[in-house]
Design an enzyme around this catalytic site. Structure first.
Site, mmCIF file in Angstrom:
data_model
loop_
_atom_site.group_PDB
_atom_site.id
_atom_site.type_symbol
_atom_site.label_atom_id
_atom_site.label_comp_id
_atom_site.label_asym_id
_atom_site.label_seq_id
_atom_site.Cartn_x
_atom_site.Cartn_y
_atom_site.Cartn_z
ATOM 1 N N LYS A 22 61.384 -53.479 -12.684
ATOM 2 C CA LYS A 22 60.318 -52.735 -12.858
ATOM 3 C C LYS A 22 60.556 -51.292 -13.121
ATOM 4 C CE LYS A 22 56.019 -50.907 -11.690
ATOM 5 N NZ LYS A 22 56.007 -49.852 -10.711
ATOM 6 N N ASN A 23 60.385 -50.809 -11.924
ATOM 7 C CA ASN A 23 61.089 -48.587 -11.879
ATOM 8 C C ASN A 23 61.911 -48.516 -13.279
ATOM 9 O OD1 ASN A 23 58.424 -49.071 -10.882
ATOM 10 N ND2 ASN A 23 59.094 -48.562 -8.662
ATOM 11 N N CYS A 117 49.554 -46.479 -10.050
ATOM 12 C CA CYS A 117 48.665 -46.618 -8.503
ATOM 13 C C CYS A 117 47.747 -45.648 -7.968
ATOM 14 C CB CYS A 117 49.544 -47.560 -8.183
ATOM 15 S SG CYS A 117 49.654 -49.278 -8.776
ATOM 16 N N ARG A 123 49.291 -37.610 -6.255
ATOM 17 C CA ARG A 123 50.422 -37.928 -6.692
ATOM 18 C C ARG A 123 50.681 -36.639 -7.458
ATOM 19 N NH1 ARG A 123 51.166 -44.372 -8.478
ATOM 20 N NH2 ARG A 123 53.432 -43.638 -8.367
ATOM 21 N N ILE A 125 53.378 -33.144 -9.817
ATOM 22 C CA ILE A 125 54.563 -33.537 -10.251
ATOM 23 C C ILE A 125 54.948 -31.950 -10.217
ATOM 24 C CG2 ILE A 125 54.105 -35.630 -12.066
ATOM 25 C CD1 ILE A 125 53.620 -33.148 -13.998
ATOM 26 N N ASP A 126 55.100 -31.643 -8.953
ATOM 27 C CA ASP A 126 55.512 -30.150 -9.259
ATOM 28 C C ASP A 126 57.049 -29.391 -9.250
ATOM 29 O OD1 ASP A 126 54.847 -31.528 -6.645
ATOM 30 O OD2 ASP A 126 56.022 -29.554 -5.189
ATOM 31 N N ASP A 307 57.416 -49.938 -1.344
ATOM 32 C CA ASP A 307 57.058 -50.168 -1.806
ATOM 33 C C ASP A 307 56.782 -51.880 -1.204
ATOM 34 O OD1 ASP A 307 56.509 -48.500 -3.928
ATOM 35 O OD2 ASP A 307 57.872 -48.770 -5.010
ATOM 36 N N ARG A 399 50.964 -56.175 -13.494
ATOM 37 C CA ARG A 399 51.520 -54.562 -14.234
ATOM 38 C C ARG A 399 52.655 -54.863 -13.547
ATOM 39 N NH1 ARG A 399 48.587 -49.000 -12.970
ATOM 40 N NH2 ARG A 399 50.346 -48.203 -12.893
HETATM 41 N N1 EPU Z 1 56.030 -35.461 -4.964
HETATM 42 C C1 EPU Z 1 55.930 -34.505 -4.652
HETATM 43 N N2 EPU Z 1 55.936 -33.480 -5.665
HETATM 44 C C2 EPU Z 1 56.358 -34.157 -6.633
HETATM 45 C C3 EPU Z 1 57.126 -35.641 -6.724
HETATM 46 C C4 EPU Z 1 57.363 -36.551 -5.509
HETATM 47 O O1 EPU Z 1 55.941 -33.912 -3.624
HETATM 48 O O2 EPU Z 1 56.981 -33.673 -7.932
HETATM 49 C C5 EPU Z 1 55.716 -36.428 -3.200
HETATM 50 C C6 EPU Z 1 55.113 -37.996 -3.279
HETATM 51 O O3 EPU Z 1 53.521 -36.924 -3.226
HETATM 52 C C7 EPU Z 1 55.430 -38.711 -2.602
HETATM 53 C C8 EPU Z 1 56.837 -38.628 -2.277
HETATM 54 O O4 EPU Z 1 57.337 -37.054 -3.141
HETATM 55 O O5 EPU Z 1 54.742 -38.626 -1.061
HETATM 56 C C9 EPU Z 1 58.080 -39.777 -3.925
HETATM 57 O O6 EPU Z 1 57.160 -39.819 -4.166
HETATM 58 P P1 EPU Z 1 57.868 -39.972 -6.343
HETATM 59 O O7 EPU Z 1 58.561 -38.853 -6.646
HETATM 60 O O8 EPU Z 1 59.493 -40.688 -5.737
HETATM 61 O O9 EPU Z 1 57.387 -41.032 -6.879
HETATM 62 P P2 EPU Z 1 57.200 -41.779 -7.694
HETATM 63 O O10 EPU Z 1 58.234 -41.862 -8.852
HETATM 64 O O11 EPU Z 1 55.555 -41.621 -8.024
HETATM 65 C C10 EPU Z 1 58.072 -44.125 -7.745
HETATM 66 C C11 EPU Z 1 57.580 -45.402 -7.960
HETATM 67 C C12 EPU Z 1 57.022 -45.969 -6.900
HETATM 68 C C13 EPU Z 1 57.723 -45.220 -6.174
HETATM 69 C C14 EPU Z 1 57.995 -43.953 -5.397
HETATM 70 C C15 EPU Z 1 58.738 -43.836 -4.267
HETATM 71 C C16 EPU Z 1 57.930 -45.189 -10.485
HETATM 72 C C17 EPU Z 1 57.242 -46.234 -11.781
HETATM 73 N N3 EPU Z 1 57.074 -45.863 -9.372
HETATM 74 O O12 EPU Z 1 56.784 -43.361 -8.274
HETATM 75 O O13 EPU Z 1 56.450 -46.973 -7.166
HETATM 76 O O14 EPU Z 1 56.572 -45.707 -4.352
HETATM 77 O O15 EPU Z 1 58.846 -43.816 -6.512
HETATM 78 O O16 EPU Z 1 59.831 -45.079 -3.538
HETATM 79 O O17 EPU Z 1 59.597 -45.771 -10.050
HETATM 80 C C18 EPU Z 1 55.337 -49.197 -7.005
HETATM 81 O O18 EPU Z 1 56.289 -49.339 -8.097
HETATM 82 O O19 EPU Z 1 55.027 -49.967 -6.709
HETATM 83 C C19 EPU Z 1 55.007 -48.225 -7.370
HETATM 84 C C20 EPU Z 1 54.316 -47.068 -6.488
#
Ligand code: EPU
Length: 433
Positions: A22-23, A117, A123, A125-126, A307, A399
């Site tokens: 999925k990811n 989620c 969450r 995106i900085d 996850d 999903r």
């Molecule tokens: N973070 C920041 N700033 C950012 C981005 C992230 O501080 O700009 C922090 C987040 O708050 C968190 C950590 O960094 O504490 C990791 O976040 P990450 O960006 O890696 O998460 P994501 O890309 O939003 C993806 C997966 C998630 C999975 C996480 C961690 C996708 C679509 N989603 O999310 O998957 O939990 O990586 O491995 O790839 C799931 O599949 O159930 C799911 C939630």
């Protein structure tokens, strides 16, 4: 509304086939936006997050042709707009990959802020934004919209991520594919799906090195052209079935996996007394004896995946002794614990830790899927429990899991997906309200 009804207590025996990741899919589909020509993507999982992303691409002007159940041809050469501020964008987290893809292709992007989620905290995106700015973009995030533009085009930059974010690593990689010069991203995520996205882009003509290590280097190229690419199998789907058989007992042959990706999960299950045998692209998992308590800390790959945290916590509810889970990636991800308590589990949450005192059995109850993996955990709890469990909120599960009910039924689970008629739904809302 759809519910799953599970009559628990049946061990699982047989073979499960794992679908595409999925990811990886939710990043590679937006990445097709950078390709001038037809991309054939194989091993695509049929899940609602994928359907939503394909619809977003179609609305932008892409042509999507379904070749067969797992294969699509995507042609984004006709896309002319860098504006994706549709409502549907807010329903899926991975829609943020369109910021990097549109910015990379058009030098501008206007995208609605992503949903997905919700683990109980914002969450951010900085880190994505920091990367785009370092490459010469102006970025503005307000009123639920992200607007980015680089009138002079993007240029290579040295970017150090404060956290090894999957999303930021992939998004910056997408934006950098055509940037002038070399982009070097340090402290990147090393998850298998990050490597898969780099593999896809390279197969289409990009020049990306180092994916899977701490540093990724992208040398900008002029153009990506069409080609074919097969997605890796889903590590978390495979891990979820491993956890299901660990909890319910029995023996499952889990096919179409990359065993190396499973090491972080395999090691922990073995510590609990689960037997795991690795083949070339399959894993045999069986459990007949009692489960032992363990401690688990979730972390970035190759650590134990966040996850898989709700699924392993659920199995540990049935292990002898006290187990401690520490969530190392998200601030909190324990909303599902209240549901486990309804089933007789003994779990206390203290900040990022969950302390689990093993119990002899779980008892069926009506529970809710609060998010995708929490939903999978509720299904595992239902499979292990005595009596009947009803899981609501299964849209979340669908999903990210391909035919969870069908795959589990095939290996002996007593699970049905039922549609609750509208009037019952209304009564239910009145009862709650
Ligand atoms: N973070 C920041 N700033 C950012 C981005 C992230 O501080 O700009 C922090 C987040 O708050 C968190 C950590 O960094 O504490 C990791 O976040 P990450 O960006 O890696 O998460 P994501 O890309 O939003 C993806 C997966 C998630 C999975 C996480 C961690 C996708 C679509 N989603 O999310 O998957 O939990 O990586 O491995 O790839 C799931 O599949 O159930 C799911 C939630």
């Amino acid at each position: 509304m759809t519910k799953y009804i599970i009559k628990g207590g049946k061990p699982l025996y047989g073979t499960v086939e794992i679908s595409g990741a999925k990811n990886a899919a939710v990043a590679i589909i937006p990445a097709a936006m950078l390709v001038d020509g037809v991309c054939r993507i194989e091993n695509i999982p049929q899940i609602s997050d994928v359907t939503m992303l394909l619809n977003i691409l179609r609305r932008l002007g892409a042509r999507v042709r379904v070749v067969d159940r797992h294969t699509m041809d995507i042609d984004c050469s006709g896309v002319r707009s860098a504006r994706a501020d549709f409502d549907i964008m807010t329903r899926i987290r991975a829609s943020y990959y369109l910021i990097g893809a549109l910015l990379g292709r058009f030098g501008k992007a206007l995208v609605a802020m992503p949903g997905g989620c919700n683990f109980g905290s914002v969450r951010p995106i900085d880190q994505h934004v920091k990367g785009f700015i370092a490459m010469g973009a102006q970025v503005d995030v307000k009123n639920g919209l992200v607007s980015a533009s680089a009138p002079e085009g993007l240029h290579g930059a040295d970017i150090y991520l404060d956290v090894a974010s999957v999303g930021a690593t992939i998004n910056i990689m997408l934006a950098a594919v055509f940037a002038k010069g070399v982009t070097r991203i340090e402290n990147v995520a090393r998850e298998p799906h990050v490597v898969d996205v780099a593999g896809f882009l390279n197969a289409m003509g990009a020049d990306i090195r180092g994916a899977g290590t701490n540093v990724i280097k992208i040398r900008g190229v002029e153009r990506l052209s069409g080609g074919s690419y097969a997605l890796i199998p889903d590590q978390i789907e495979a891990g979820t079935y491993m956890a299901a058989v660990a909890g319910a007992g029995g023996s499952l042959l889990i096919k179409n996996v990359i065993p190396k990706h499973m090491d972080c999960i395999t090691g922990k299950l073995e510590e609990m007394g689960v037997h795991v045998e690795e083949g070339e692209d399959e894993i045999l998992v069986s459990r007949s004896g009692p489960l032992r308590h363990i401690n688990v800390k979730t972390y970035y790959y190759p650590g134990f995946p966040t996850d898989m945290q709700p699924q392993i916590a659920t199995v540990l509810c049935l292990a002898q002794g006290t187990s401690i889970i520490t969530e190392g990636v998200w601030d909190t991800r324990y909303k599902y614990v209240n549901e486990l308590l309804k089933m007789g589990a003994n779990v206390t949450v203290d900040g990022r830790k969950a302390i689990i005192q093993g119990v002899d059995c779980l008892t069926g109850a009506s529970v809710k899927a609060w998010d995708l993996r929490a939903g999978a955990a509720m299904v595992i709890a239902g499979l292990c429990a005595q009596g009947t469990t009803e899981v609501e909120g299964v849209d979340y599960i669908e999903r990210g899991y391909v035919d969870l009910v069908g795959k589990l039924k095939k290996v002996g689970a007593d699970i049905e997906s039922v549609d609750v008629p509208a009037e019952d739904e209304e009564q239910e809302i009145i009862r709650i309200g």
